[in-house]
Design a protein around this motif. Structure first.
Motif, PDB file in Angstrom:
ATOM      1  N   ALA A   1      13.209 -17.926  24.799  1.00 58.25           N
ATOM      2  CA  ALA A   1      14.261 -18.212  23.826  1.00 58.25           C
ATOM      3  C   ALA A   1      15.138 -17.014  23.523  1.00 58.25           C
ATOM      4  O   ALA A   1      16.327 -17.139  23.281  1.00 58.25           O
TER       5      ALA A   1
ATOM      6  N   LEU B   1      26.219 -25.326  27.710  1.00 57.73           N
ATOM      7  CA  LEU B   1      24.775 -25.441  27.505  1.00 57.73           C
ATOM      8  C   LEU B   1      23.967 -25.176  28.772  1.00 57.73           C
ATOM      9  O   LEU B   1      22.782 -25.489  28.822  1.00 57.73           O
TER      10      LEU B   1
ATOM     11  N   ASN C   1      25.119 -22.974  20.084  1.00 56.41           N
ATOM     12  CA  ASN C   1      24.888 -21.667  20.717  1.00 56.41           C
ATOM     13  C   ASN C   1      25.019 -20.497  19.753  1.00 56.41           C
ATOM     14  O   ASN C   1      24.419 -19.443  19.971  1.00 56.41           O
TER      15      ASN C   1
ATOM     16  N   PRO D   1      15.229 -24.653  24.998  1.00 64.31           N
ATOM     17  CA  PRO D   1      15.771 -25.883  25.557  1.00 64.31           C
ATOM     18  C   PRO D   1      16.340 -26.816  24.497  1.00 64.31           C
ATOM     19  O   PRO D   1      15.853 -26.874  23.363  1.00 64.31           O
TER      20      PRO D   1
ATOM     21  N   ARG E   1      20.101 -24.334  29.089  1.00 60.90           N
ATOM     22  CA  ARG E   1      19.419 -24.837  27.898  1.00 60.90           C
ATOM     23  C   ARG E   1      19.152 -26.333  27.968  1.00 60.90           C
ATOM     24  O   ARG E   1      18.153 -26.798  27.441  1.00 60.90           O
TER      25      ARG E   1
ATOM     26  N   SER F   1      18.004 -16.727  26.563  1.00 58.30           N
ATOM     27  CA  SER F   1      19.027 -17.732  26.854  1.00 58.30           C
ATOM     28  C   SER F   1      19.004 -18.913  25.904  1.00 58.30           C
ATOM     29  O   SER F   1      19.738 -19.866  26.098  1.00 58.30           O
ATOM     30  N   GLY F   2      18.186 -18.863  24.885  1.00 57.36           N
ATOM     31  CA  GLY F   2      18.105 -19.989  23.967  1.00 57.36           C
ATOM     32  C   GLY F   2      17.040 -20.979  24.380  1.00 57.36           C
ATOM     33  O   GLY F   2      16.768 -21.169  25.568  1.00 57.36           O
TER      34      GLY F   2
ATOM     35  N   PHE G   1      12.513 -22.786  32.261  1.00 58.10           N
ATOM     36  CA  PHE G   1      13.381 -22.340  31.175  1.00 58.10           C
ATOM     37  C   PHE G   1      13.032 -20.914  30.797  1.00 58.10           C
ATOM     38  O   PHE G   1      11.858 -20.524  30.770  1.00 58.10           O
TER      39      PHE G   1
END
Length: 363
Positions: free
Chosen positions: A116, A149, A324, A122, A152, A119-120, A113
């Motif tokens: 943050a 999503l 999002n 998880p 994420r 891409s945000g 992942f």
């Protein structure tokens, strides 16, 4: 294109539009198609089988935690695009296949992942009852697509039997899985920080999310998560009301999606003798601090009314804004307040042209 895929397409589309494929669908050798693939990261507590079929690599028995990626293949029938576009979304799901599973250690899956800020963090998604590994992967992918999503979503797959008659068995397996789900949530928060890890549960999985959050709050009362979203929650409404004060302090926001006409929840309410959290009509004013989204005004998305999170574009758009963009109910499009903490979601209306606006003014 495999012959089995071709004939599946022919049977489904012919049943939808009788006679339409006599001219629209060429012979298998001549069909112009391409395959599109997506991967969904997963944690699972299912046992590993001896099958060589990727869709059956994990079974329904309890086991230790495993992780990896399942690859979903979508058969892109570009020659049939007008017909495919008109088909109900619950029919289009049948064109998805799980054709590869890559198993890796859980820490390596989490390492994949992105940070943050790019891409945000998880988002953990927990499925409901009557879900095999193969069906769960397809539906996790469908939610990933519908709510935008990708990058994420982490799918948490507890050992549901995938059999309609095994509801009480599934309940037991869900309860058995709660500690591992709590551990997963805690580890994600440790890695990605306060207030950024979202948790989404559907149906019986929403009950598992609430119970896991109760354990997280007891073990780490200072932890802070992001959005908690409960979709078609198969949970006793009054039990949730009692647990809510324990879990609300660790969440940035809690959203509960409800609707009328949810047939599985109506059956569950009869079975348990108490209304379910995901049913419309409960006195949600008792749920202090919870944003309740009533979907009863939307057109039916499937025969059961239970899978709107993957089949309804309107619900997908609302989840995009929530998960999002971080918008609360008062800020999101197509939501109308109908109570102190309840909003009704309306179907998205196409923007009017200048000519249309002129007619309105003339009237």
């Amino acid at each position: 294109m495999r012959l089995s895929d071709f004939y599946l397409a022919r049977v489904i589309c012919t049943s939808l539009l009788p006679g339409a494929l006599m001219f629209a669908l060429p012979a298998p050798a001549a069909a112009q198609t391409e395959l599109r693939n997506w991967e969904v990261p997963f944690f699972t507590l299912r046992d590993r089988t001896d099958s060589d079929d990727p869709a059956e690599i994990f079974g329904s028995e309890r086991s230790d935690l495993k992780a990896g990626w399942c690859r979903v293949r979508e058969l892109d029938l570009n020659v049939l695009s007008p017909i495919a576009d008109s088909a109900p979304s619950f029919i289009r799901e049948e064109f998805l296949r799980v054709d590869q599973v890559r198993e890796k250690e859980s820490n390596l899956v989490l390492d994949a992942f992105q940070p943050a800020e790019t891409s945000g963090a998880p988002l953990v998604y927990v499925h409901g009852y009557y879900i095999s590994f193969e069906k769960g992967c397809r539906r996790a992918f469908s939610l990933q697509q519908n709510a935008d999503l990708a990058g994420r979503l982490l799918w948490f797959s507890w050992p549901s039997d995938g059999a309609v008659a095994y509801y009480t068995h599934d309940e037991a397996d869900l309860y058995w899985s709660v500690p591992d789900l709590a551990d997963t949530i805690i580890e994600l928060e440790r890695r990605f920080g306060d207030g950024v890890v979202d948790v989404v549960g559907h149906s019986l999985g929403a009950r598992g999310v609430v119970l896991a959050l109760y354990e997280v709050a007891n073990r780490h009362p200072d932890i802070r998560l992001g959005e908690i979203v409960l979709l078609a929650a198969d949970m006793d409404f009054a039990i949730f009301e009692r647990i809510l004060p324990r879990i609300a302090p660790i969440a940035q926001n809690i959203s509960v999606y409800v609707t009328t006409g949810d047939r599985p929840l109506a059956i569950s309410a009869q079975l348990h003798g108490y209304p379910r959290l995901g049913e419309a009509g409960n006195d949600v004013s008792k749920l202090a601090g919870v944003e309740v989204i009533d979907l009863s005004d939307l057109p039916a998305d499937s025969p059961t009314g239970h899978l709107y999170h993957i089949y309804s574009e309107d619900v997908g758009n609302d989840l995009k804004q929530l998960l999002n963009e971080g918008k609360q109910a008062a800020e999101r499009r197509n939501l109308t307040r109908s109570g102190s903490n309840i909003w009704r979601l309306q179907a998205d209306q196409p923007e009017k042209t200048g000519t249309d606006r002129g007619f309105d003014q003339a009237e």
